[in-house]
Design an enzyme around this catalytic site. Structure first.
Site, PDB file in Angstrom:
ATOM      1  N   ASP A 115       0.852  -1.190   0.000  1.00 31.91           N
ATOM      2  CA  ASP A 115       0.000   0.000   0.000  1.00 31.91           C
ATOM      3  C   ASP A 115       0.889   1.242   0.000  1.00 31.91           C
ATOM      4  O   ASP A 115       1.893   1.279   0.706  1.00 31.91           O
ATOM      5  CB  ASP A 115      -0.902  -0.019   1.240  1.00 31.91           C
ATOM      6  CG  ASP A 115      -2.016   1.006   1.173  1.00 31.91           C
ATOM      7  OD1 ASP A 115      -1.717   2.218   1.209  1.00 31.91           O
ATOM      8  OD2 ASP A 115      -3.183   0.590   1.093  1.00 31.91           O
ATOM      9  N   HIS A 157     -10.477  -5.356  -3.456  1.00 32.17           N
ATOM     10  CA  HIS A 157      -9.120  -5.440  -2.942  1.00 32.17           C
ATOM     11  C   HIS A 157      -9.167  -5.814  -1.467  1.00 32.17           C
ATOM     12  O   HIS A 157     -10.055  -5.391  -0.737  1.00 32.17           O
ATOM     13  CB  HIS A 157      -8.329  -4.148  -3.155  1.00 32.17           C
ATOM     14  CG  HIS A 157      -8.958  -2.917  -2.613  1.00 32.17           C
ATOM     15  ND1 HIS A 157     -10.064  -2.312  -3.185  1.00 32.17           N
ATOM     16  CD2 HIS A 157      -8.634  -2.154  -1.543  1.00 32.17           C
ATOM     17  CE1 HIS A 157     -10.384  -1.231  -2.494  1.00 32.17           C
ATOM     18  NE2 HIS A 157      -9.538  -1.118  -1.480  1.00 32.17           N
TER      19      HIS A 157
END
Length: 115
Positions: free
Chosen positions: A30, A99
């Site tokens: 991320d 996701h």
């Protein structure tokens, strides 16, 4: 979805720090990590959200879940992790492509929901 952020990452149009890839899924770090380990696991096929998933997506979604532990351990979260899939507006989904966040580290993640 041609302009979907995650579809563009899958196609290699946007760089990502990949940690895993196979025919069905891609996992990458991320860009705004909330924990020492914070990886996004996405299907390579565009699925808008879990609310849009069909029986045809079972293998891909199952693959994402099965890989979560391997990804967490490989990234240094060896004593557990949390997997999060936000769905739709109420669930706080920000990118309209399924996701899963895999988050962890050496310390406990903390409470699941704030009151």
């Amino acid at each position: 979805m041609h302009d979907c952020l995650f579809c563009r990452i899958v196609r290699g149009e946007i760089p990502a720090a990949k940690v895993f890839e196979d025919d069905l899924v891609l996992a990458f770090k991320d860009i705004q990590p909330q924990r020492p380990v914070h990886v996004l696991v996405i299907p390579k096929k565009h699925i808008t959200s879990l609310a849009h998933a069909t029986e045809a997506d079972t293998e891909t979604l199952g693959r994402m879940l099965v890989l979560a532990n391997q990804i967490a351990v490989d990234q240094g979260s060896t004593d557990g992790f949390r997997s999060i899939i936000n769905t739709g507006r109420v669930g706080g989904q920000e990118v309209m492509h399924v996701h899963m966040h895999v988050v962890g580290g050496q310390e406990p993640v903390g409470p699941m929901l704030k009151r």
